[in-house]
Scaffold this active site. Sequence first.
Site, PDB file in Angstrom:
ATOM      1  N   VAL A 105     -11.033   2.884  -3.499  1.00 38.49           N
ATOM      2  CA  VAL A 105     -10.683   2.369  -4.832  1.00 38.49           C
ATOM      3  C   VAL A 105     -11.668   1.240  -5.151  1.00 38.49           C
ATOM      4  O   VAL A 105     -11.737   0.248  -4.404  1.00 38.49           O
ATOM      5  CB  VAL A 105      -9.232   1.851  -4.890  1.00 38.49           C
ATOM      6  CG1 VAL A 105      -8.923   1.307  -6.286  1.00 38.49           C
ATOM      7  CG2 VAL A 105      -8.247   2.960  -4.518  1.00 38.49           C
ATOM      8  N   HIS A 151     -10.279  -5.372  -3.096  1.00 33.92           N
ATOM      9  CA  HIS A 151      -8.934  -5.589  -2.560  1.00 33.92           C
ATOM     10  C   HIS A 151      -9.013  -6.027  -1.106  1.00 33.92           C
ATOM     11  O   HIS A 151      -9.868  -5.577  -0.361  1.00 33.92           O
ATOM     12  CB  HIS A 151      -8.061  -4.330  -2.693  1.00 33.92           C
ATOM     13  CG  HIS A 151      -8.707  -3.070  -2.214  1.00 33.92           C
ATOM     14  ND1 HIS A 151      -9.654  -2.388  -2.948  1.00 33.92           N
ATOM     15  CD2 HIS A 151      -8.548  -2.360  -1.069  1.00 33.92           C
ATOM     16  CE1 HIS A 151     -10.042  -1.320  -2.286  1.00 33.92           C
ATOM     17  NE2 HIS A 151      -9.390  -1.280  -1.133  1.00 33.92           N
ATOM     18  N   ASN A 185     -12.968  -3.406   2.652  1.00 37.29           N
ATOM     19  CA  ASN A 185     -13.949  -2.323   2.744  1.00 37.29           C
ATOM     20  C   ASN A 185     -14.866  -2.394   1.521  1.00 37.29           C
ATOM     21  O   ASN A 185     -14.379  -2.454   0.388  1.00 37.29           O
ATOM     22  CB  ASN A 185     -13.241  -0.963   2.792  1.00 37.29           C
ATOM     23  CG  ASN A 185     -12.388  -0.799   4.040  1.00 37.29           C
ATOM     24  OD1 ASN A 185     -12.769  -1.234   5.122  1.00 37.29           O
ATOM     25  ND2 ASN A 185     -11.227  -0.176   3.897  1.00 37.29           N
ATOM     26  N   HIS A 203      -6.954  -5.921   2.280  1.00 37.95           N
ATOM     27  CA  HIS A 203      -5.818  -5.341   2.999  1.00 37.95           C
ATOM     28  C   HIS A 203      -5.224  -6.432   3.902  1.00 37.95           C
ATOM     29  O   HIS A 203      -5.958  -7.150   4.591  1.00 37.95           O
ATOM     30  CB  HIS A 203      -6.284  -4.205   3.921  1.00 37.95           C
ATOM     31  CG  HIS A 203      -6.832  -2.999   3.237  1.00 37.95           C
ATOM     32  ND1 HIS A 203      -6.100  -1.842   3.068  1.00 37.95           N
ATOM     33  CD2 HIS A 203      -8.050  -2.755   2.709  1.00 37.95           C
ATOM     34  CE1 HIS A 203      -6.862  -0.927   2.457  1.00 37.95           C
ATOM     35  NE2 HIS A 203      -8.054  -1.459   2.233  1.00 37.95           N
ATOM     36  N   GLN A 215     -14.249   2.381   1.554  1.00 40.17           N
ATOM     37  CA  GLN A 215     -13.669   2.007   0.257  1.00 40.17           C
ATOM     38  C   GLN A 215     -13.430   3.258  -0.590  1.00 40.17           C
ATOM     39  O   GLN A 215     -14.331   4.081  -0.769  1.00 40.17           O
ATOM     40  CB  GLN A 215     -14.594   1.034  -0.497  1.00 40.17           C
ATOM     41  CG  GLN A 215     -13.953   0.507  -1.776  1.00 40.17           C
ATOM     42  CD  GLN A 215     -14.805  -0.539  -2.495  1.00 40.17           C
ATOM     43  OE1 GLN A 215     -15.953  -0.786  -2.131  1.00 40.17           O
ATOM     44  NE2 GLN A 215     -14.231  -1.150  -3.518  1.00 40.17           N
ATOM     45  N   ASP A 248       0.842  -1.190   0.000  1.00 44.53           N
ATOM     46  CA  ASP A 248       0.000   0.000   0.000  1.00 44.53           C
ATOM     47  C   ASP A 248       0.885   1.251   0.000  1.00 44.53           C
ATOM     48  O   ASP A 248       1.896   1.310   0.690  1.00 44.53           O
ATOM     49  CB  ASP A 248      -0.907  -0.005   1.245  1.00 44.53           C
ATOM     50  CG  ASP A 248      -2.062   0.968   1.124  1.00 44.53           C
ATOM     51  OD1 ASP A 248      -3.210   0.512   1.030  1.00 44.53           O
ATOM     52  OD2 ASP A 248      -1.809   2.205   1.120  1.00 44.53           O
TER      53      ASP A 248
HETATM   54  P1  AMP Z   1      -9.722   1.335   0.468  1.00 49.32           P
HETATM   55  O1  AMP Z   1      -9.770   2.652   1.197  1.00 49.32           O
HETATM   56  O2  AMP Z   1     -10.150   0.149   1.292  1.00 49.32           O
HETATM   57  O3  AMP Z   1     -10.447   1.425  -0.862  1.00 49.32           O
HETATM   58  O4  AMP Z   1      -8.190   1.059   0.178  1.00 49.32           O
HETATM   59  C1  AMP Z   1      -7.526   1.612  -0.921  1.00 49.32           C
HETATM   60  C2  AMP Z   1      -6.069   1.589  -0.590  1.00 49.32           C
HETATM   61  O5  AMP Z   1      -5.348   1.777  -1.784  1.00 49.32           O
HETATM   62  C3  AMP Z   1      -5.628   2.672   0.381  1.00 49.32           C
HETATM   63  O6  AMP Z   1      -5.060   2.076   1.539  1.00 49.32           O
HETATM   64  C4  AMP Z   1      -4.595   3.466  -0.426  1.00 49.32           C
HETATM   65  O7  AMP Z   1      -3.507   3.906   0.354  1.00 49.32           O
HETATM   66  C5  AMP Z   1      -4.168   2.453  -1.457  1.00 49.32           C
HETATM   67  N1  AMP Z   1      -3.635   3.031  -2.690  1.00 49.32           N
HETATM   68  C6  AMP Z   1      -4.167   4.005  -3.450  1.00 49.32           C
HETATM   69  N2  AMP Z   1      -3.392   4.255  -4.517  1.00 49.32           N
HETATM   70  C7  AMP Z   1      -2.353   3.393  -4.432  1.00 49.32           C
HETATM   71  C8  AMP Z   1      -1.201   3.152  -5.232  1.00 49.32           C
HETATM   72  N3  AMP Z   1      -0.937   3.866  -6.338  1.00 49.32           N
HETATM   73  N4  AMP Z   1      -0.334   2.184  -4.844  1.00 49.32           N
HETATM   74  C9  AMP Z   1      -0.560   1.463  -3.745  1.00 49.32           C
HETATM   75  N5  AMP Z   1      -1.638   1.644  -2.940  1.00 49.32           N
HETATM   76  C10 AMP Z   1      -2.513   2.595  -3.280  1.00 49.32           C
END
Ligand code: AMP
Length: 113
Positions: free
Chosen positions: A95, A99, A86, A101, A93, A31
Site C-alpha cells: 500500500v 505506514h 516497508n 507497522h 510494501q 491491520d
Molecule cells: P505493507 O505490505 O507494508 O504495504 O503493509 C500494508 C498492510 O496493509 C498489510 O499488512 C495489509 O494487511 C494491510 N491492509 C490492507 N488493506 C487493509 C484494510 N482495508 N484495513 C486494514 N489493513 C489493511
Amino acid sequence: MAGDTIFGQMLRGEIPCDEVYSDERCLAFRDIHPQAPVHVLVIPRKPLESLRAADSADSDLLGHLLLVAARVAKQEGLDDFRTVINSGSQAGQTVFHLHVHVIGGRPLAWPPG
Ligand code: AMP
C-alpha cells in the site's frame, strides 16, 4: 497518488477502519490481516507514498508517527514490540501510503524474511 490508496480512503472516511488512535496528524488502526496478536498500522494524514518520499520538512511528522507507535503499543498492553516500515515493492510494501507497522503479543524472530 498516495491519497488515492485504500489508506487515503480511510482517512477521508470513505471506507471504515478499526481505529485505535487518531489525532490531527495521523490515524492508527488494526491491520486487516494481522501477523501477530497485536498488529496496528500508524499512517500520516499527509499523503506520503513511502518513507523514501519524505524529506527534512517531514522530520517532526516522522518523529510523531514513531511516538504514536509507542503510545499505541502501550495502549495495547505491549512492553515488547516491533515497528516496521516497508519502502518499495521489493521490501514488501503493498500500500503506497506511508505506514508504520506495530507488531507484538508473541515472540518475534529476527531477521525477517
Ligand atoms: P505493507 O505490505 O507494508 O504495504 O503493509 C500494508 C498492510 O496493509 C498489510 O499488512 C495489509 O494487511 C494491510 N491492509 C490492507 N488493506 C487493509 C484494510 N482495508 N484495513 C486494514 N489493513 C489493511
